[in-house]
Design a protein around this motif. Structure first.
Motif, PDB file in Angstrom:
ATOM      1  N   VAL A  28       0.394  -1.051   0.499  1.00 43.46           N
ATOM      2  CA  VAL A  28       0.187   0.224  -0.012  1.00 43.46           C
ATOM      3  C   VAL A  28       0.742   1.450  -0.315  1.00 43.46           C
ATOM      4  O   VAL A  28       1.653   1.255   0.888  1.00 43.46           O
ATOM      5  CB  VAL A  28      -0.634   0.100   1.439  1.00 43.46           C
ATOM      6  CG1 VAL A  28      -1.561   1.291   1.326  1.00 43.46           C
ATOM      7  CG2 VAL A  28      -1.598  -1.460   1.083  1.00 43.46           C
ATOM      8  N   ARG A  29       0.854   2.261  -0.780  1.00 39.86           N
ATOM      9  CA  ARG A  29       1.367   3.066  -0.990  1.00 39.86           C
ATOM     10  C   ARG A  29       0.841   4.351  -0.368  1.00 39.86           C
ATOM     11  O   ARG A  29       1.557   5.184   0.386  1.00 39.86           O
ATOM     12  CB  ARG A  29       1.746   3.903  -2.929  1.00 39.86           C
ATOM     13  CG  ARG A  29       2.448   2.743  -3.370  1.00 39.86           C
ATOM     14  CD  ARG A  29       3.672   2.936  -2.967  1.00 39.86           C
ATOM     15  NE  ARG A  29       4.566   1.737  -3.796  1.00 39.86           N
ATOM     16  CZ  ARG A  29       5.247   0.603  -3.351  1.00 39.86           C
ATOM     17  NH1 ARG A  29       5.372   0.411  -1.755  1.00 39.86           N
ATOM     18  NH2 ARG A  29       5.293  -0.582  -3.895  1.00 39.86           N
ATOM     19  N   SER A  30      -0.101   4.724  -0.170  1.00 40.82           N
ATOM     20  CA  SER A  30      -1.601   5.756   0.681  1.00 40.82           C
ATOM     21  C   SER A  30      -2.730   4.984   0.291  1.00 40.82           C
ATOM     22  O   SER A  30      -3.083   4.856  -0.173  1.00 40.82           O
ATOM     23  CB  SER A  30      -1.091   6.795   0.190  1.00 40.82           C
ATOM     24  OG  SER A  30      -1.977   6.860  -1.773  1.00 40.82           O
ATOM     25  N   VAL A  57      -1.100   9.787 -13.586  1.00 38.33           N
ATOM     26  CA  VAL A  57      -2.078   9.540 -13.356  1.00 38.33           C
ATOM     27  C   VAL A  57      -1.766   8.355 -13.062  1.00 38.33           C
ATOM     28  O   VAL A  57      -1.069   7.062 -13.356  1.00 38.33           O
ATOM     29  CB  VAL A  57      -1.368   9.717 -15.272  1.00 38.33           C
ATOM     30  CG1 VAL A  57      -3.638   9.175 -15.319  1.00 38.33           C
ATOM     31  CG2 VAL A  57      -1.738  11.246 -15.486  1.00 38.33           C
ATOM     32  N   THR A  58      -3.014   7.630 -11.817  1.00 38.78           N
ATOM     33  CA  THR A  58      -2.936   6.502 -11.592  1.00 38.78           C
ATOM     34  C   THR A  58      -4.873   6.072 -12.055  1.00 38.78           C
ATOM     35  O   THR A  58      -5.725   6.799 -12.037  1.00 38.78           O
ATOM     36  CB  THR A  58      -2.963   6.471 -10.070  1.00 38.78           C
ATOM     37  OG1 THR A  58      -2.676   7.217  -9.972  1.00 38.78           O
ATOM     38  CG2 THR A  58      -3.200   4.585  -9.498  1.00 38.78           C
ATOM     39  N   PRO A  59      -4.540   4.366 -12.953  1.00 32.67           N
ATOM     40  CA  PRO A  59      -5.751   4.297 -12.636  1.00 32.67           C
ATOM     41  C   PRO A  59      -6.509   3.458 -11.762  1.00 32.67           C
ATOM     42  O   PRO A  59      -6.140   3.468 -10.595  1.00 32.67           O
ATOM     43  CB  PRO A  59      -5.270   2.403 -13.361  1.00 32.67           C
ATOM     44  CG  PRO A  59      -3.947   2.777 -13.695  1.00 32.67           C
ATOM     45  CD  PRO A  59      -3.268   3.455 -13.138  1.00 32.67           C
ATOM     46  N   VAL A  85       0.770  -2.996  -7.636  1.00 34.25           N
ATOM     47  CA  VAL A  85       0.552  -4.413  -8.346  1.00 34.25           C
ATOM     48  C   VAL A  85       1.796  -4.184  -9.613  1.00 34.25           C
ATOM     49  O   VAL A  85       1.341  -3.903 -10.702  1.00 34.25           O
ATOM     50  CB  VAL A  85      -1.115  -4.285  -8.537  1.00 34.25           C
ATOM     51  CG1 VAL A  85      -1.269  -5.805  -9.659  1.00 34.25           C
ATOM     52  CG2 VAL A  85      -1.518  -4.005  -7.565  1.00 34.25           C
ATOM     53  N   GLY A  86       2.816  -5.499  -9.539  1.00 34.45           N
ATOM     54  CA  GLY A  86       3.459  -5.232 -10.205  1.00 34.45           C
ATOM     55  C   GLY A  86       4.507  -4.053 -10.501  1.00 34.45           C
ATOM     56  O   GLY A  86       4.984  -3.605  -9.191  1.00 34.45           O
ATOM     57  N   GLU A  87       3.855  -3.454 -11.805  1.00 34.09           N
ATOM     58  CA  GLU A  87       5.203  -2.732 -11.924  1.00 34.09           C
ATOM     59  C   GLU A  87       4.862  -1.235 -12.236  1.00 34.09           C
ATOM     60  O   GLU A  87       4.809  -0.218 -11.906  1.00 34.09           O
ATOM     61  CB  GLU A  87       6.016  -2.508 -13.257  1.00 34.09           C
ATOM     62  CG  GLU A  87       7.267  -3.382 -12.557  1.00 34.09           C
ATOM     63  CD  GLU A  87       8.146  -3.551 -12.333  1.00 34.09           C
ATOM     64  OE1 GLU A  87       8.914  -2.473 -11.974  1.00 34.09           O
ATOM     65  OE2 GLU A  87       8.152  -4.545 -11.070  1.00 34.09           O
ATOM     66  N   MET A  88       3.583  -1.095 -12.022  1.00 31.03           N
ATOM     67  CA  MET A  88       2.428   0.080 -11.594  1.00 31.03           C
ATOM     68  C   MET A  88       1.245   0.270  -9.953  1.00 31.03           C
ATOM     69  O   MET A  88       1.394  -0.349  -9.507  1.00 31.03           O
ATOM     70  CB  MET A  88       1.036  -0.618 -13.011  1.00 31.03           C
ATOM     71  CG  MET A  88      -0.271  -0.727 -13.076  1.00 31.03           C
ATOM     72  SD  MET A  88      -0.786  -0.840 -14.350  1.00 31.03           S
ATOM     73  CE  MET A  88      -1.961  -1.651 -13.913  1.00 31.03           C
ATOM     74  N   GLU A  89       1.399   1.149 -10.440  1.00 32.45           N
ATOM     75  CA  GLU A  89       0.245   1.537  -9.000  1.00 32.45           C
ATOM     76  C   GLU A  89      -1.075   1.803  -9.633  1.00 32.45           C
ATOM     77  O   GLU A  89      -1.421   1.932 -10.469  1.00 32.45           O
ATOM     78  CB  GLU A  89       0.520   2.872  -7.956  1.00 32.45           C
ATOM     79  CG  GLU A  89       2.063   2.915  -7.829  1.00 32.45           C
ATOM     80  CD  GLU A  89       2.118   4.675  -6.643  1.00 32.45           C
ATOM     81  OE1 GLU A  89       1.181   4.836  -7.219  1.00 32.45           O
ATOM     82  OE2 GLU A  89       3.503   5.014  -6.598  1.00 32.45           O
ATOM     83  N   VAL A  90      -2.052   0.969  -8.969  1.00 32.09           N
ATOM     84  CA  VAL A  90      -2.931   1.046  -8.783  1.00 32.09           C
ATOM     85  C   VAL A  90      -4.086   1.601  -7.612  1.00 32.09           C
ATOM     86  O   VAL A  90      -3.845   1.813  -6.526  1.00 32.09           O
ATOM     87  CB  VAL A  90      -3.899  -0.045  -9.791  1.00 32.09           C
ATOM     88  CG1 VAL A  90      -5.453  -0.146  -9.820  1.00 32.09           C
ATOM     89  CG2 VAL A  90      -3.328  -0.617 -10.391  1.00 32.09           C
ATOM     90  N   GLY A  91      -5.747   2.580  -7.663  1.00 29.17           N
ATOM     91  CA  GLY A  91      -6.597   3.138  -6.914  1.00 29.17           C
ATOM     92  C   GLY A  91      -6.955   1.870  -6.562  1.00 29.17           C
ATOM     93  O   GLY A  91      -7.630   1.377  -7.316  1.00 29.17           O
ATOM     94  N   GLU A 147      -6.740  -8.214 -17.994  1.00 28.71           N
ATOM     95  CA  GLU A 147      -7.207  -7.167 -17.713  1.00 28.71           C
ATOM     96  C   GLU A 147      -6.319  -5.531 -17.350  1.00 28.71           C
ATOM     97  O   GLU A 147      -5.891  -4.511 -17.037  1.00 28.71           O
ATOM     98  CB  GLU A 147      -7.865  -6.905 -16.162  1.00 28.71           C
ATOM     99  CG  GLU A 147      -9.394  -8.128 -16.772  1.00 28.71           C
ATOM    100  CD  GLU A 147      -9.951  -8.807 -15.541  1.00 28.71           C
ATOM    101  OE1 GLU A 147     -10.963  -8.484 -15.650  1.00 28.71           O
ATOM    102  OE2 GLU A 147      -9.121  -8.337 -14.172  1.00 28.71           O
ATOM    103  N   LEU A 148      -4.941  -5.933 -16.322  1.00 28.11           N
ATOM    104  CA  LEU A 148      -3.749  -5.429 -16.601  1.00 28.11           C
ATOM    105  C   LEU A 148      -2.896  -4.974 -17.669  1.00 28.11           C
ATOM    106  O   LEU A 148      -3.018  -3.573 -17.498  1.00 28.11           O
ATOM    107  CB  LEU A 148      -2.542  -6.435 -15.643  1.00 28.11           C
ATOM    108  CG  LEU A 148      -2.440  -6.704 -14.229  1.00 28.11           C
ATOM    109  CD1 LEU A 148      -1.197  -7.801 -13.811  1.00 28.11           C
ATOM    110  CD2 LEU A 148      -1.978  -5.121 -13.599  1.00 28.11           C
ATOM    111  N   ILE A 149      -3.160  -5.225 -18.731  1.00 34.51           N
ATOM    112  CA  ILE A 149      -2.592  -4.941 -19.947  1.00 34.51           C
ATOM    113  C   ILE A 149      -3.895  -3.804 -20.273  1.00 34.51           C
ATOM    114  O   ILE A 149      -3.113  -2.671 -21.069  1.00 34.51           O
ATOM    115  CB  ILE A 149      -2.694  -6.136 -20.779  1.00 34.51           C
ATOM    116  CG1 ILE A 149      -1.845  -7.479 -20.875  1.00 34.51           C
ATOM    117  CG2 ILE A 149      -2.781  -5.273 -22.265  1.00 34.51           C
ATOM    118  CD1 ILE A 149      -1.968  -8.595 -22.061  1.00 34.51           C
ATOM    119  N   ALA A 150      -4.800  -3.953 -20.240  1.00 34.98           N
ATOM    120  CA  ALA A 150      -6.428  -3.007 -20.475  1.00 34.98           C
ATOM    121  C   ALA A 150      -5.494  -1.773 -19.492  1.00 34.98           C
ATOM    122  O   ALA A 150      -5.985  -0.391 -19.722  1.00 34.98           O
ATOM    123  CB  ALA A 150      -7.821  -3.257 -20.314  1.00 34.98           C
ATOM    124  N   VAL A 151      -4.897  -2.160 -17.984  1.00 39.43           N
ATOM    125  CA  VAL A 151      -4.894  -0.637 -17.245  1.00 39.43           C
ATOM    126  C   VAL A 151      -3.463   0.240 -17.725  1.00 39.43           C
ATOM    127  O   VAL A 151      -3.796   1.355 -17.457  1.00 39.43           O
ATOM    128  CB  VAL A 151      -4.863  -1.190 -15.836  1.00 39.43           C
ATOM    129  CG1 VAL A 151      -5.003  -0.412 -15.014  1.00 39.43           C
ATOM    130  CG2 VAL A 151      -6.583  -1.765 -15.773  1.00 39.43           C
TER     131      VAL A 151
END
Length: 160
Positions: A28-30, A57-59, A85-91, A147-151
């Motif tokens: 968890v980042r924030s 910019v965060t999905p 999540v992996g290499e990306m941040e997601v909200g 789904e990760l690819i789409a995001v």
């Protein structure tokens, strides 16, 4: 019997509908209050859109919709948990973020078969705490590969 910190897991506890869920704090980042989210056409229905979080910019994923629950109106307690999540941040939009707790790794039990209704690939296990039952999520599996690819494509093709 003395316990050691080696088996401890620190969790963020959050609410969806009438259930409590947990995610490992180190992912968890924030935790943010609801903010303006820009819809992006052509995304899965649980992708709420993207938001500009301190210049990034965060999905944003609506966990209620991801788990096929009824959508709920935003309230003062609604939060967005920013996770890695992996290499990306997601909200992740949740009804509320309640607590941070420590549990012993040994207290995590396999998810019951009935959890399959809630998409068990996302469920790491359950923890029984006195009069509470906490569902632990596999954050990496909240989104499947397609789904990760789409995001991820949202990140590449947008500007706010």
């Amino acid at each position: 019997m003395e316990t050691t910190a080696v088996g401890d897991v620190k969790l963020i506890v959050f609410q969806l509908q009438d259930e409590e869920y947990g995610a490992e704090v180190d992912k968890v980042r924030s935790i943010e209050r609801m903010q303006h989210i820009t819809r992006v056409p052509g995304t899965p229905d649980f992708v709420e859109g993207v938001m500009n979080l301190r210049g990034v910019v965060t999905p944003i994923i609506d966990l209620r919709r991801r788990f096929r629950m009824n959508k709920r109106e935003t309230t003062d307690t609604t939060r967005i948990i920013i996770v890695q999540v992996g290499e990306m941040e997601v909200g992740l939009i949740v009804d509320s973020a309640n607590d941070v707790i420590d549990i012993q790794q040994s207290n995590i039990e396999a998810a019951p078969d009935s959890a399959a209704e809630a998409d068990d690939s996302c469920i790491r296990g359950v923890v029984k705490l006195e009069n509470r039952l906490l569902i632990l999520l596999h954050l990496e599996k909240v989104l499947d590969a397609d789904e990760l690819i789409a995001v991820e494509n949202l990140e590449e093709h947008r500007e706010l």
